[in-house]
Write a protein that holds these residues in place. Structure first.
Motif, PDB file in Angstrom:
ATOM      1  N   ARG A  95       0.847  -1.202   0.000  1.00  0.00           N
ATOM      2  CA  ARG A  95       0.000   0.000   0.000  1.00  0.00           C
ATOM      3  C   ARG A  95       0.880   1.248   0.000  1.00  0.00           C
ATOM      4  NH1 ARG A  95      -5.029  -0.749   4.222  1.00  0.00           N
ATOM      5  NH2 ARG A  95      -6.195  -2.133   2.851  1.00  0.00           N
ATOM      6  N   GLU A  96       1.862   1.218   0.908  1.00  0.00           N
ATOM      7  CA  GLU A  96       2.738   2.394   1.027  1.00  0.00           C
ATOM      8  C   GLU A  96       3.456   2.656  -0.288  1.00  0.00           C
ATOM      9  OE1 GLU A  96       5.428   1.949   4.344  1.00  0.00           O
ATOM     10  OE2 GLU A  96       3.749   1.429   5.660  1.00  0.00           O
ATOM     11  N   LYS A  97       3.922   1.563  -0.914  1.00  0.00           N
ATOM     12  CA  LYS A  97       4.630   1.729  -2.198  1.00  0.00           C
ATOM     13  C   LYS A  97       3.707   2.329  -3.245  1.00  0.00           C
ATOM     14  CE  LYS A  97       8.341  -1.594  -2.116  1.00  0.00           C
ATOM     15  NZ  LYS A  97       9.011  -2.678  -2.775  1.00  0.00           N
ATOM     16  N   ALA A 107       1.129  15.021  -7.012  1.00  0.00           N
ATOM     17  CA  ALA A 107       1.637  15.344  -5.664  1.00  0.00           C
ATOM     18  C   ALA A 107       0.499  15.527  -4.660  1.00  0.00           C
ATOM     19  CB  ALA A 107       2.504  16.595  -5.733  1.00  0.00           C
ATOM     20  N   SER A 108      -0.698  15.854  -5.132  1.00  0.00           N
ATOM     21  CA  SER A 108      -1.802  16.093  -4.178  1.00  0.00           C
ATOM     22  C   SER A 108      -2.566  14.803  -3.840  1.00  0.00           C
ATOM     23  CB  SER A 108      -2.771  17.130  -4.758  1.00  0.00           C
ATOM     24  OG  SER A 108      -3.376  16.581  -5.918  1.00  0.00           O
ATOM     25  N   PHE A 109      -2.085  13.670  -4.347  1.00  0.00           N
ATOM     26  CA  PHE A 109      -2.810  12.405  -4.133  1.00  0.00           C
ATOM     27  C   PHE A 109      -2.891  12.047  -2.651  1.00  0.00           C
ATOM     28  CE2 PHE A 109      -2.600   7.873  -3.236  1.00  0.00           C
ATOM     29  CZ  PHE A 109      -3.702   7.396  -3.923  1.00  0.00           C
ATOM     30  N   ARG A 110      -4.085  11.757  -2.185  1.00  0.00           N
ATOM     31  CA  ARG A 110      -4.293  11.254  -0.812  1.00  0.00           C
ATOM     32  C   ARG A 110      -5.337  10.148  -0.888  1.00  0.00           C
ATOM     33  NH1 ARG A 110      -0.594  13.632  -0.477  1.00  0.00           N
ATOM     34  NH2 ARG A 110       0.073  15.435   0.706  1.00  0.00           N
ATOM     35  N   TYR A 111      -5.178   9.129  -0.055  1.00  0.00           N
ATOM     36  CA  TYR A 111      -6.157   8.034  -0.071  1.00  0.00           C
ATOM     37  C   TYR A 111      -6.298   7.475   1.334  1.00  0.00           C
ATOM     38  CZ  TYR A 111      -8.590   3.809  -1.604  1.00  0.00           C
ATOM     39  OH  TYR A 111      -9.522   2.811  -1.796  1.00  0.00           O
ATOM     40  N   GLU A 112      -7.532   7.311   1.762  1.00  0.00           N
ATOM     41  CA  GLU A 112      -7.742   6.782   3.111  1.00  0.00           C
ATOM     42  C   GLU A 112      -7.931   5.269   3.048  1.00  0.00           C
ATOM     43  OE1 GLU A 112     -10.710   7.555   6.778  1.00  0.00           O
ATOM     44  OE2 GLU A 112     -10.409   9.237   5.380  1.00  0.00           O
ATOM     45  N   HIS A 113      -6.897   4.551   3.439  1.00  0.00           N
ATOM     46  CA  HIS A 113      -6.967   3.080   3.380  1.00  0.00           C
ATOM     47  C   HIS A 113      -7.793   2.536   4.536  1.00  0.00           C
ATOM     48  CE1 HIS A 113      -4.027   2.472   0.210  1.00  0.00           C
ATOM     49  NE2 HIS A 113      -3.283   3.419   0.761  1.00  0.00           N
ATOM     50  N   PHE A 266       1.530 -11.615  -8.236  1.00  0.00           N
ATOM     51  CA  PHE A 266       1.067 -10.339  -8.787  1.00  0.00           C
ATOM     52  C   PHE A 266      -0.063  -9.805  -7.903  1.00  0.00           C
ATOM     53  CE2 PHE A 266       2.885 -12.567 -12.381  1.00  0.00           C
ATOM     54  CZ  PHE A 266       3.545 -11.581 -13.088  1.00  0.00           C
ATOM     55  N   ARG A 267       0.046  -8.517  -7.581  1.00  0.00           N
ATOM     56  CA  ARG A 267      -0.984  -7.900  -6.728  1.00  0.00           C
ATOM     57  C   ARG A 267      -1.969  -7.137  -7.608  1.00  0.00           C
ATOM     58  NH1 ARG A 267      -1.550  -4.424  -1.776  1.00  0.00           N
ATOM     59  NH2 ARG A 267      -1.987  -2.332  -2.516  1.00  0.00           N
ATOM     60  N   ARG A 268      -3.241  -7.314  -7.342  1.00  0.00           N
ATOM     61  CA  ARG A 268      -4.242  -6.480  -8.020  1.00  0.00           C
ATOM     62  C   ARG A 268      -4.169  -5.104  -7.376  1.00  0.00           C
ATOM     63  NH1 ARG A 268     -10.737  -6.517  -9.488  1.00  0.00           N
ATOM     64  NH2 ARG A 268     -10.731  -4.280  -9.427  1.00  0.00           N
ATOM     65  N   SER A 269      -3.541  -4.171  -8.067  1.00  0.00           N
ATOM     66  CA  SER A 269      -3.289  -2.847  -7.484  1.00  0.00           C
ATOM     67  C   SER A 269      -4.602  -2.142  -7.180  1.00  0.00           C
ATOM     68  CB  SER A 269      -2.505  -1.977  -8.453  1.00  0.00           C
ATOM     69  OG  SER A 269      -1.281  -2.558  -8.742  1.00  0.00           O
ATOM     70  N   LEU A 270      -4.550  -1.287  -6.161  1.00  0.00           N
ATOM     71  CA  LEU A 270      -5.724  -0.456  -5.887  1.00  0.00           C
ATOM     72  C   LEU A 270      -5.937   0.541  -7.016  1.00  0.00           C
ATOM     73  CD1 LEU A 270      -5.362   0.353  -2.087  1.00  0.00           C
ATOM     74  CD2 LEU A 270      -7.345  -0.669  -3.204  1.00  0.00           C
ATOM     75  N   PHE A 271      -4.825   0.961  -7.625  1.00  0.00           N
ATOM     76  CA  PHE A 271      -4.914   2.007  -8.646  1.00  0.00           C
ATOM     77  C   PHE A 271      -4.271   1.498  -9.947  1.00  0.00           C
ATOM     78  CE2 PHE A 271      -3.771   3.652  -4.429  1.00  0.00           C
ATOM     79  CZ  PHE A 271      -4.994   4.167  -4.062  1.00  0.00           C
ATOM     80  N   PRO A 272      -5.058   1.358 -11.022  1.00  0.00           N
ATOM     81  CA  PRO A 272      -4.489   0.847 -12.276  1.00  0.00           C
ATOM     82  C   PRO A 272      -3.333   1.701 -12.793  1.00  0.00           C
ATOM     83  CG  PRO A 272      -6.890   1.072 -12.434  1.00  0.00           C
ATOM     84  CD  PRO A 272      -6.497   1.627 -11.104  1.00  0.00           C
ATOM     85  N   GLU A 273      -3.302   2.984 -12.360  1.00  0.00           N
ATOM     86  CA  GLU A 273      -2.230   3.881 -12.821  1.00  0.00           C
ATOM     87  C   GLU A 273      -0.844   3.363 -12.413  1.00  0.00           C
ATOM     88  OE1 GLU A 273      -4.939   4.650 -11.203  1.00  0.00           O
ATOM     89  OE2 GLU A 273      -5.715   6.626 -11.710  1.00  0.00           O
TER      90      GLU A 273
END
Ligand SMILES: C[S@@+](CC[C@H](N)C(=O)[O-])C[C@H]1O[C@@H](n2cnc3c(N)ncnc32)[C@H](O)[C@@H]1O
Length: 332
Positions: A95-97, A107-113, A266-273
């Motif tokens: 997640r951190e990665k 740079a403004s990306f924030r996400y509440e896990h 392989f991890r299914r990423s939270l964000f496809p980006e």
């Protein structure tokens, strides 16, 4: 050294793979697959041979030689434990990665896990054959196969399965078959020696897309692929798999070469980006969104003369070695 029986079992498995690839070359992969699925006797013989080879030879050899860490089943179990169940699960590290990659993009990306809640690891074993993961109590296993070798394995063709928004897998007990599999449900999906059974790259891709649909975000796809060559010999191919799966939305988080197989998570990423960025940064000229295996590049064996000692390539030597090691898949 391998027994006569072991060689015969390996030979049977090899011949089914080869026949399917040959028939896909002569017609097309879809037609070849449909024909293959009609051949109940061949499927049954394959299932019996695979079950015996895996349980009487491979798994036992690993135990006897104290090389359990070399066993693909143990590797999957250990990888799932450290990703989900370790006191500090690896899942949170990734997640951190991912957050850092997202911040590099914006740079403004924030996400509440939220915490990833888990009681038992819901594991889908595709091409399970004999349900080896049923023996581990941390798993809630759905084992599926086109040719089940054990009653706890459900009949299901993963190339032709309905994927639905349902809250659990749906079975048809009177047919011992799967009706539909749920979207975003499984924590882990295992393809152990599955992809090389399929004669075309599109079919392999279809399986990976299905896996993506069925995994929870942050769930993992574990792929075991036969590989008896020296470390790095298949590096380009494996890097292309990474590239291809990143395009679907997976991030490769682990790769390890064991004696006869390469194992990947392989991890299914939270964000496809995250995957898209990996592709953009790491793309090399040879990379294409396709899941090839070494056998895709070989000529038809029926048209080839047996190589002389001087002509023998590393792949031929691997063939010979594998026949004795009992791993039947590095075939022409
Ligand atoms: C080489 S065996 C591997 C068995 C087991 N996973 C292991 O590692 O020992 C490949 C298995 O995949 C199954 N299989 C192949 N294509 C499949 C598909 N489309 N859907 C479900 N199972 C499939 C075969 O029937 C076979 O049992």
């Amino acid at each position: 050294m391998a027994s006569q029986e072991q060689l015969e079992l390996s030979g049977l498995i090899k011949s089914v793979h080869q026949r399917l690839r040959e028939s896909a070359k002569q017609s097309d992969a879809e037609t070849a697959w449909q024909e293959h699925m009609q051949d109940a006797e061949r499927l049954k013989n394959y299932a019996d041979a695979m079950y015996k080879l895996a349980t009487c030879y491979w798994d036992r050899t690993m135990e006897v030689s104290s090389k359990r860490s070399n066993c693909r089943i143990e590797w999957v179990v250990a990888s799932c434990r450290s990703y989900f169940l370790h006191p500090t699960p690896l899942l949170y590290l990734f997640r951190e990665k991912e957050d850092k990659v997202m911040q590099a993009i914006d740079a403004s990306f924030r996400y509440e896990h939220r915490p990833y809640l888990i009681e038992k690891i819901k594991l889908l074993d595709v091409g399970s054959c004999y349900n080896p993961f049923a023996a581990f109590e941390e798993f809630d296993v759905t084992a599926i196969d086109i040719a089940p070798a054990q009653p706890s394995v459900w009949y299901c063709d993963f190339l032709d399965v309905a994927v639905r928004s349902i809250d659990r897998p749906s079975f048809s007990p009177e047919h011992w078959a799967v009706d539909a599999l749920p979207k975003q449900y499984y924590d882990a999906i295992v393809f152990s020696l599955l992809l090389e059974y399929l004669p075309s790259p599109d079919q392999r891709m279809h399986c990976c897309r299905n896996a993506y649909e069925m995994l929870r975000p942050e769930g993992i796809l574990l792929i075991i692929t036969p590989d008896s060559r020296h470390q790095g010999a298949n590096a380009k191919l494996m890097k292309n798999w990474r590239y291809t799966l990143a395009g679907i939305g997976f991030t490769r988080i682990k790769i390890e070469k064991l004696e006869h197989v390469t194992c990947m998570v392989f991890r299914r990423s939270l964000f496809p980006e995250v995957g898209q960025r990996w592709c953009a940064i790491n793309r090399e000229a040879y990379m294409m969104p396709v899941l090839n295996i070494p056998q895709d590049f070989n000529e038809s064996p029926s048209k080839e003369a047996a190589p002389s000692a001087e002509q023998r390539t590393e792949a031929d030597d691997v063939d010979i070695r594998d026949a004795f090691a009992g791993l039947p898949f590095e075939d022409s």
